[in-house]
Design a protein around this motif. Structure first.
Motif, PDB file in Angstrom:
ATOM      1  N   THR A 134       0.832  -1.212   0.000  1.00 53.23           N
ATOM      2  CA  THR A 134       0.000   0.000   0.000  1.00 53.23           C
ATOM      3  C   THR A 134       0.865   1.260   0.000  1.00 53.23           C
ATOM      4  O   THR A 134       0.615   2.208  -0.761  1.00 53.23           O
ATOM      5  N   ASP A 135       1.878   1.270   0.841  1.00 51.64           N
ATOM      6  CA  ASP A 135       2.766   2.438   0.926  1.00 51.64           C
ATOM      7  C   ASP A 135       3.475   2.701  -0.406  1.00 51.64           C
ATOM      8  O   ASP A 135       3.595   3.860  -0.837  1.00 51.64           O
ATOM      9  N   SER A 136       3.947   1.664  -1.053  1.00 53.81           N
ATOM     10  CA  SER A 136       4.653   1.824  -2.324  1.00 53.81           C
ATOM     11  C   SER A 136       3.726   2.353  -3.418  1.00 53.81           C
ATOM     12  O   SER A 136       4.116   3.214  -4.222  1.00 53.81           O
ATOM     13  N   LEU A 137       2.497   1.827  -3.463  1.00 50.35           N
ATOM     14  CA  LEU A 137       1.534   2.287  -4.459  1.00 50.35           C
ATOM     15  C   LEU A 137       1.180   3.761  -4.239  1.00 50.35           C
ATOM     16  O   LEU A 137       1.146   4.556  -5.188  1.00 50.35           O
ATOM     17  N   LEU A 138       0.926   4.124  -3.004  1.00 54.55           N
ATOM     18  CA  LEU A 138       0.558   5.512  -2.698  1.00 54.55           C
ATOM     19  C   LEU A 138       1.728   6.479  -2.953  1.00 54.55           C
ATOM     20  O   LEU A 138       1.504   7.650  -3.297  1.00 54.55           O
ATOM     21  N   ALA A 139       2.942   6.003  -2.787  1.00 53.96           N
ATOM     22  CA  ALA A 139       4.108   6.863  -3.032  1.00 53.96           C
ATOM     23  C   ALA A 139       4.234   7.244  -4.495  1.00 53.96           C
ATOM     24  O   ALA A 139       4.844   8.267  -4.839  1.00 53.96           O
ATOM     25  N   ALA A 140       3.662   6.429  -5.386  1.00 50.10           N
ATOM     26  CA  ALA A 140       3.732   6.722  -6.825  1.00 50.10           C
ATOM     27  C   ALA A 140       2.739   7.793  -7.253  1.00 50.10           C
ATOM     28  O   ALA A 140       2.919   8.431  -8.294  1.00 50.10           O
ATOM     29  N   VAL A 141       1.692   8.004  -6.459  1.00 49.11           N
ATOM     30  CA  VAL A 141       0.638   8.953  -6.839  1.00 49.11           C
ATOM     31  C   VAL A 141       1.158  10.389  -6.972  1.00 49.11           C
ATOM     32  O   VAL A 141       0.898  11.054  -7.988  1.00 49.11           O
ATOM     33  N   PRO A 142       1.899  10.934  -5.992  1.00 48.21           N
ATOM     34  CA  PRO A 142       2.420  12.304  -6.157  1.00 48.21           C
ATOM     35  C   PRO A 142       3.338  12.441  -7.375  1.00 48.21           C
ATOM     36  O   PRO A 142       3.381  13.512  -7.991  1.00 48.21           O
ATOM     37  N   LYS A 143       4.051  11.395  -7.703  1.00 51.20           N
ATOM     38  CA  LYS A 143       4.933  11.447  -8.879  1.00 51.20           C
ATOM     39  C   LYS A 143       4.110  11.578 -10.155  1.00 51.20           C
ATOM     40  O   LYS A 143       4.488  12.305 -11.080  1.00 51.20           O
ATOM     41  N   LEU A 144       2.997  10.869 -10.209  1.00 52.78           N
ATOM     42  CA  LEU A 144       2.107  10.978 -11.368  1.00 52.78           C
ATOM     43  C   LEU A 144       1.439  12.348 -11.408  1.00 52.78           C
ATOM     44  O   LEU A 144       1.322  12.961 -12.481  1.00 52.78           O
ATOM     45  N   GLU A 145       1.023  12.824 -10.270  1.00 54.94           N
ATOM     46  CA  GLU A 145       0.367  14.132 -10.218  1.00 54.94           C
ATOM     47  C   GLU A 145       1.313  15.257 -10.616  1.00 54.94           C
ATOM     48  O   GLU A 145       0.873  16.310 -11.094  1.00 54.94           O
ATOM     49  N   ALA A 146       2.609  15.031 -10.435  1.00 55.93           N
ATOM     50  CA  ALA A 146       3.598  16.044 -10.824  1.00 55.93           C
ATOM     51  C   ALA A 146       3.667  16.223 -12.337  1.00 55.93           C
ATOM     52  O   ALA A 146       4.215  17.218 -12.822  1.00 55.93           O
ATOM     53  N   LEU A 147       3.108  15.284 -13.070  1.00 52.35           N
ATOM     54  CA  LEU A 147       3.120  15.355 -14.538  1.00 52.35           C
ATOM     55  C   LEU A 147       1.937  16.142 -15.095  1.00 52.35           C
ATOM     56  O   LEU A 147       1.833  16.309 -16.311  1.00 52.35           O
ATOM     57  N   VAL A 148       1.047  16.605 -14.236  1.00 51.94           N
ATOM     58  CA  VAL A 148      -0.112  17.369 -14.692  1.00 51.94           C
ATOM     59  C   VAL A 148       0.359  18.617 -15.450  1.00 51.94           C
ATOM     60  O   VAL A 148       1.229  19.354 -14.977  1.00 51.94           O
ATOM     61  N   GLY A 149      -0.222  18.847 -16.616  1.00 54.04           N
ATOM     62  CA  GLY A 149       0.184  19.980 -17.444  1.00 54.04           C
ATOM     63  C   GLY A 149       1.142  19.593 -18.548  1.00 54.04           C
ATOM     64  O   GLY A 149       1.416  20.396 -19.445  1.00 54.04           O
ATOM     65  N   THR A 150       1.652  18.381 -18.496  1.00 54.91           N
ATOM     66  CA  THR A 150       2.559  17.901 -19.543  1.00 54.91           C
ATOM     67  C   THR A 150       1.764  17.550 -20.792  1.00 54.91           C
ATOM     68  O   THR A 150       0.660  17.013 -20.709  1.00 54.91           O
ATOM     69  N   GLU A 151       2.322  17.846 -21.949  1.00 56.54           N
ATOM     70  CA  GLU A 151       1.658  17.507 -23.203  1.00 56.54           C
ATOM     71  C   GLU A 151       1.461  15.995 -23.297  1.00 56.54           C
ATOM     72  O   GLU A 151       2.343  15.213 -22.909  1.00 56.54           O
ATOM     73  N   VAL A 152       0.282  15.599 -23.799  1.00 56.16           N
ATOM     74  CA  VAL A 152      -0.031  14.168 -23.904  1.00 56.16           C
ATOM     75  C   VAL A 152       1.004  13.449 -24.766  1.00 56.16           C
ATOM     76  O   VAL A 152       1.387  12.308 -24.478  1.00 56.16           O
ATOM     77  N   SER A 153       1.485  14.115 -25.801  1.00 54.29           N
ATOM     78  CA  SER A 153       2.484  13.499 -26.674  1.00 54.29           C
ATOM     79  C   SER A 153       3.762  13.155 -25.916  1.00 54.29           C
ATOM     80  O   SER A 153       4.461  12.199 -26.259  1.00 54.29           O
ATOM     81  N   GLU A 154       4.056  13.923 -24.864  1.00 54.13           N
ATOM     82  CA  GLU A 154       5.241  13.651 -24.057  1.00 54.13           C
ATOM     83  C   GLU A 154       4.983  12.542 -23.047  1.00 54.13           C
ATOM     84  O   GLU A 154       5.933  11.933 -22.532  1.00 54.13           O
ATOM     85  N   LEU A 155       3.714  12.288 -22.745  1.00 55.87           N
ATOM     86  CA  LEU A 155       3.361  11.222 -21.806  1.00 55.87           C
ATOM     87  C   LEU A 155       3.241   9.873 -22.498  1.00 55.87           C
ATOM     88  O   LEU A 155       3.403   8.833 -21.853  1.00 55.87           O
ATOM     89  N   LEU A 156       2.967   9.899 -23.777  1.00 56.21           N
ATOM     90  CA  LEU A 156       2.817   8.644 -24.526  1.00 56.21           C
ATOM     91  C   LEU A 156       4.187   8.135 -24.963  1.00 56.21           C
ATOM     92  O   LEU A 156       4.552   8.134 -26.144  1.00 56.21           O
TER      93      LEU A 156
END
Length: 254
Positions: A134-156
């Motif tokens: 659970t701790d490891s999964l939740l630790a990944a969430v802020p890292k994903l949220e840090a990508l908000v605003g990134t162009e979709v082409s850069e995420l794919l």
């Protein structure tokens, strides 16, 4: 005429007289003075006059040396960041990279759950494993949220940064989480879906999975169409643990 002859003889004797090369020259008062051959000349009266020698030039003095053991401090040059450091600072990890890292981290723990049997599926053994997952999964969430605003082409992109399609990214996300679904199903089967401490821990793990899926969908909304059918095979597990928000998020009917 005799007077002119005497004067001529006097001048001749004066100018014809050799210079005194001795170390002592006689002054008008009869006193001897020390002189060198180059420093004495004869005056009009035939007496030796002392000419002082030129003073020798003062040699160049060497620059003062530092005391033994002392050194002149120097300021070290600032180290420029390497290209890899600049890249790491300026380019956050991609979705595929983040999920691949968390999958590698929790894989050994998930395998322990999959290998459980009723005899060792105790609260003491299972609890720390489920909490770590659970701790490891939740630790990944802020890292994903840090990508908000990134162009979709850069995420794919895949874990190597190569461009991929939305369907391929959905497969990467599912592959990172599929072992979690399987491990939860195995533990739920062992405890016969009975409510209790282990059941509650299974719910928390699945809620962490939902948090990750929610962050991914926020970044790439079009992934729902491809990711939903992949997760649909675990509808029964999701329903049993009561985290139906996953079904709603991915448009999966129960």
């Amino acid at each position: 005429m005799r007077s002119f002859a005497i004067l001529a003889l006097l001048f001749t004797s004066v100018f014809a007289a050799p210079l005194d090369t001795s170390s002592n020259s006689v002054t008008g008062a009869g006193k001897g003075v020390s002189s060198s051959p180059a420093s004495a000349v004869v005056n009009a009266a035939g007496q030796a006059a002392h000419v002082p020698r030129a003073q020798p030039a003062v040699p160049n003095l060497p620059a003062p040396a530092s005391a033994p053991g002392e050194s002149v401090p120097s300021t070290p040059a600032a180290k420029a960041p390497s290209t890899s450091e600049l890249t790491t600072r300026s380019s956050p990890c991609s979705i595929a990279c983040i999920l691949n890292e968390v999958a590698d981290e929790i894989e050994p723990l998930l395998e322990e759950l999959i290998e459980l049997v009723p005899l060792n599926a105790t609260v003491a053994i299972v609890t720390p494993i489920l909490e770590s997952i659970t701790d490891s999964l939740l630790a990944a969430v802020p890292k994903l949220e840090a990508l908000v605003g990134t162009e979709v082409s850069e995420l794919l992109v895949d874990i190597d940064g190569l461009p991929i399609a939305v369907e391929q990214l959905a497969k990467i996300v599912f592959d990172a989480l599929v072992l979690v679904f399987k491990a939860l199903a195995k533990v739920l089967e062992i405890i016969d879906s009975q409510p209790g401490q282990i059941f509650d821990l299974l719910v928390k793990v699945l809620q962490a999975v939902f948090a990750i899926l929610q962050a991914v969908v926020q970044l790439v909304g079009s992934i729902v169409a491809s990711l939903g059918p992949l997760v649909a095979e675990f509808v029964a597990l999701i329903d049993c643990l009561g985290v139906t928000a996953i079904l709603q998020l991915l448009n999966i009917s129960s």
